[in-house]
Design a protein around this motif. Structure first.
Motif, PDB file in Angstrom:
ATOM      1  N   UNK A  47     -68.055  41.308  -8.890  1.00  0.00           N
ATOM      2  CA  UNK A  47     -66.796  40.821  -9.467  1.00  0.00           C
ATOM      3  C   UNK A  47     -65.796  41.935  -9.713  1.00  0.00           C
ATOM      4  N   UNK A  48     -65.955  43.064  -9.024  1.00  0.00           N
ATOM      5  CA  UNK A  48     -65.014  44.176  -9.190  1.00  0.00           C
ATOM      6  C   UNK A  48     -63.727  43.970  -8.408  1.00  0.00           C
ATOM      7  N   UNK A  49     -63.761  43.104  -7.377  1.00  0.00           N
ATOM      8  CA  UNK A  49     -62.588  42.886  -6.536  1.00  0.00           C
ATOM      9  C   UNK A  49     -62.805  43.309  -5.090  1.00  0.00           C
ATOM     10  N   UNK A  50     -64.033  43.665  -4.731  1.00  0.00           N
ATOM     11  CA  UNK A  50     -64.313  44.168  -3.378  1.00  0.00           C
ATOM     12  C   UNK A  50     -64.074  43.095  -2.318  1.00  0.00           C
ATOM     13  N   UNK A  51     -64.704  41.942  -2.499  1.00  0.00           N
ATOM     14  CA  UNK A  51     -64.593  40.884  -1.494  1.00  0.00           C
ATOM     15  C   UNK A  51     -63.170  40.362  -1.401  1.00  0.00           C
ATOM     16  N   UNK A  52     -62.499  40.233  -2.524  1.00  0.00           N
ATOM     17  CA  UNK A  52     -61.098  39.791  -2.506  1.00  0.00           C
ATOM     18  C   UNK A  52     -60.239  40.763  -1.706  1.00  0.00           C
ATOM     19  N   UNK A  53     -60.460  42.055  -1.911  1.00  0.00           N
ATOM     20  CA  UNK A  53     -59.723  43.073  -1.157  1.00  0.00           C
ATOM     21  C   UNK A  53     -59.968  42.927   0.335  1.00  0.00           C
ATOM     22  N   UNK A  81     -58.320  56.653   7.711  1.00  0.00           N
ATOM     23  CA  UNK A  81     -57.918  57.140   9.020  1.00  0.00           C
ATOM     24  C   UNK A  81     -58.883  56.751  10.125  1.00  0.00           C
ATOM     25  N   UNK A  82     -58.474  57.011  11.331  1.00  0.00           N
ATOM     26  CA  UNK A  82     -59.281  56.688  12.502  1.00  0.00           C
ATOM     27  C   UNK A  82     -60.600  57.457  12.462  1.00  0.00           C
ATOM     28  N   UNK A  83     -61.693  56.757  12.706  1.00  0.00           N
ATOM     29  CA  UNK A  83     -62.999  57.387  12.769  1.00  0.00           C
ATOM     30  C   UNK A  83     -63.684  57.624  11.439  1.00  0.00           C
ATOM     31  N   UNK A  84     -63.093  57.179  10.341  1.00  0.00           N
ATOM     32  CA  UNK A  84     -63.721  57.345   9.022  1.00  0.00           C
ATOM     33  C   UNK A  84     -64.644  56.175   8.715  1.00  0.00           C
ATOM     34  N   UNK A  85     -65.730  56.460   7.994  1.00  0.00           N
ATOM     35  CA  UNK A  85     -66.561  55.411   7.392  1.00  0.00           C
ATOM     36  C   UNK A  85     -66.387  55.534   5.889  1.00  0.00           C
ATOM     37  N   UNK A  86     -65.794  54.516   5.294  1.00  0.00           N
ATOM     38  CA  UNK A  86     -65.457  54.567   3.865  1.00  0.00           C
ATOM     39  C   UNK A  86     -66.159  53.429   3.144  1.00  0.00           C
ATOM     40  N   UNK A  87     -66.766  53.755   2.014  1.00  0.00           N
ATOM     41  CA  UNK A  87     -67.438  52.752   1.210  1.00  0.00           C
ATOM     42  C   UNK A  87     -66.550  52.270   0.081  1.00  0.00           C
ATOM     43  N   UNK A  88     -66.443  50.958  -0.056  1.00  0.00           N
ATOM     44  CA  UNK A  88     -65.744  50.344  -1.189  1.00  0.00           C
ATOM     45  C   UNK A  88     -66.818  49.935  -2.177  1.00  0.00           C
ATOM     46  N   UNK A  89     -66.935  50.700  -3.232  1.00  0.00           N
ATOM     47  CA  UNK A  89     -68.058  50.576  -4.153  1.00  0.00           C
ATOM     48  C   UNK A  89     -67.603  49.994  -5.483  1.00  0.00           C
ATOM     49  N   UNK A  90     -68.402  49.095  -6.009  1.00  0.00           N
ATOM     50  CA  UNK A  90     -68.087  48.534  -7.314  1.00  0.00           C
ATOM     51  C   UNK A  90     -69.129  47.518  -7.715  1.00  0.00           C
ATOM     52  N   UNK A  91     -69.214  47.207  -9.007  1.00  0.00           N
ATOM     53  CA  UNK A  91     -70.162  46.179  -9.451  1.00  0.00           C
ATOM     54  C   UNK A  91     -69.718  44.808  -8.966  1.00  0.00           C
ATOM     55  N   UNK A 139     -64.329  52.284   9.833  1.00  0.00           N
ATOM     56  CA  UNK A 139     -65.180  51.314   9.142  1.00  0.00           C
ATOM     57  C   UNK A 139     -64.923  51.349   7.641  1.00  0.00           C
ATOM     58  N   UNK A 140     -64.720  50.159   7.087  1.00  0.00           N
ATOM     59  CA  UNK A 140     -64.687  49.971   5.639  1.00  0.00           C
ATOM     60  C   UNK A 140     -65.827  49.028   5.303  1.00  0.00           C
ATOM     61  N   UNK A 141     -66.749  49.481   4.482  1.00  0.00           N
ATOM     62  CA  UNK A 141     -67.845  48.601   4.080  1.00  0.00           C
ATOM     63  C   UNK A 141     -67.903  48.514   2.570  1.00  0.00           C
ATOM     64  N   UNK A 142     -68.163  47.324   2.070  1.00  0.00           N
ATOM     65  CA  UNK A 142     -68.263  47.147   0.621  1.00  0.00           C
ATOM     66  C   UNK A 142     -69.723  47.010   0.249  1.00  0.00           C
ATOM     67  N   UNK A 143     -70.048  47.481  -0.928  1.00  0.00           N
ATOM     68  CA  UNK A 143     -71.419  47.367  -1.425  1.00  0.00           C
ATOM     69  C   UNK A 143     -71.442  47.638  -2.920  1.00  0.00           C
ATOM     70  N   UNK A 144     -72.478  47.122  -3.578  1.00  0.00           N
ATOM     71  CA  UNK A 144     -72.735  47.528  -4.962  1.00  0.00           C
ATOM     72  C   UNK A 144     -74.034  48.318  -5.021  1.00  0.00           C
TER      73      UNK A 144
END
Length: 309
Positions: free
Chosen positions: A37-43, A25-35, A184-189
């Motif tokens: 090759x989990x699929x984060x960058x592809x997503x 939703x609007x105004x959320x900061x959400x982390x896309x977490x995974x090791x 914001x959606x940010x990916x990290x391991x």
């Protein structure tokens, strides 16, 4: 602002992302977490329109990124893991160039450059050649580029990878400040990255979402577990054996000078623990509830997923 429905990506016969679904939703900061090759960058590449999905849909501000990508990109600021920088340009010229690419009105460009330079703490380097900046400051330039056109949605891929601890802390502060006005959606391991920056976490493993919630909620949901940290003065081995006999206690483990007692979330064994210790003639120095760390949650979830395959 971000909506994902059954998003799937194959590379040949290899399944990289497997029918994932989530909303941000609007105004959320959400982390896309995974090791790795989990699929984060592809997503993230599918969300930004850089890559088309094999099937499913990704929406940014109600724009389907498969069929209305150009319109959707107007709402996105994207910072890839490897930031594409023109290292022979100054920071000011680079930001001016991207402002023009993004269609920022020329009368607003000068002010926007001042705004993003200030927000990203680049004031001392605005007229420096990018190629002479450290990796940390180059990351900041990439972040400034991502927000130059005032997008509603920011997608950041590993925004603190490869930079020193001081600049990691500064970058986290900038992201939290941006979260006041952006989705914001940010990916990290990197596990602490999510704990210190995000409102919510999505854990992805082998292309599947295996958990999604606020971190504090995940700790309660995990195995329906309650965890107590106790300190007892007495013979440790005898104490462990006695506590393990209490109804509902699943596990007793040592952690430094403390014992960690696990039980189902529906069971509160504190009374029985206290009674057992007192009757045994030992001294209970402290007893407190503890949350599972994000690292605990992550490891348990990924191990559980692997054991079920």
């Amino acid at each position: 602002m971000i909506k994902v429905r059954n998003l799937t990506k194959y590379y040949g016969e290899r399944l990289a992302v497997d029918k994932i679904n989530f909303d941000i939703g609007k105004g959320e900061i959400v982390g896309l977490l995974g090791p790795n090759a989990a699929g984060k960058t592809t997503t993230m590449r599918m969300l930004t329109g850089f890559m088309m999905p094999t099937s499913g849909d990704a929406f940014i501000a109600d724009c389907n990124m498969a069929t209305d990508s150009l319109e959707g990109r107007k709402h996105i600021g994207y910072m890839p893991e490897s930031v594409p920088l023109y290292t022979d340009m100054t920071v000011r010229d680079y930001l001016d160039f991207f402002a023009r690419l993004r269609g920022v009105d020329r009368t607003r460009t000068k002010k926007r450059i001042v705004d993003v330079v200030t927000l990203c703490h680049l004031e001392e380097y605005v007229d420096s050649i990018i190629g002479k900046l450290s990796r940390g400051f180059r990351q900041r330039v990439g972040l400034a580029q991502a927000i130059i056109h005032e997008p509603e949605v920011l997608i950041l891929d590993e925004p603190t990878v490869g930079i020193d601890p001081i600049q990691v802390s500064q970058t986290r502060s900038v992201i939290k400040e941006l979260g006041k006005e952006h989705t914001i959606l940010l990916s990290t391991h990197i596990l602490p990255e999510v704990s210190m920056t995000c409102d919510r976490v999505i854990i992805i493993h082998k292309g599947k979402i295996i958990a999604e919630d606020r971190i504090e909620n995940l700790s309660a949901i995990m195995k329906g577990a309650r965890r107590l940290r106790i300190e007892v003065k007495g013979p440790t081995e005898q104490i462990v054996k006695r506590l393990q006999r209490i109804d509902g206690v699943r596990k007793v483990a040592r952690e430094g000078n403390y014992l960690i007692v696990e039980s189902p979330i529906t069971v509160d064994p504190r009374g029985q623990i206290t009674e057992t210790i007192v009757k045994s003639g030992w001294t209970l120095l402290s007893i407190e509830s503890v949350e599972m760390s994000l690292e605990d949650i992550f490891l348990q979830l990924t191990k559980k997923e692997e054991s079920e395959q």
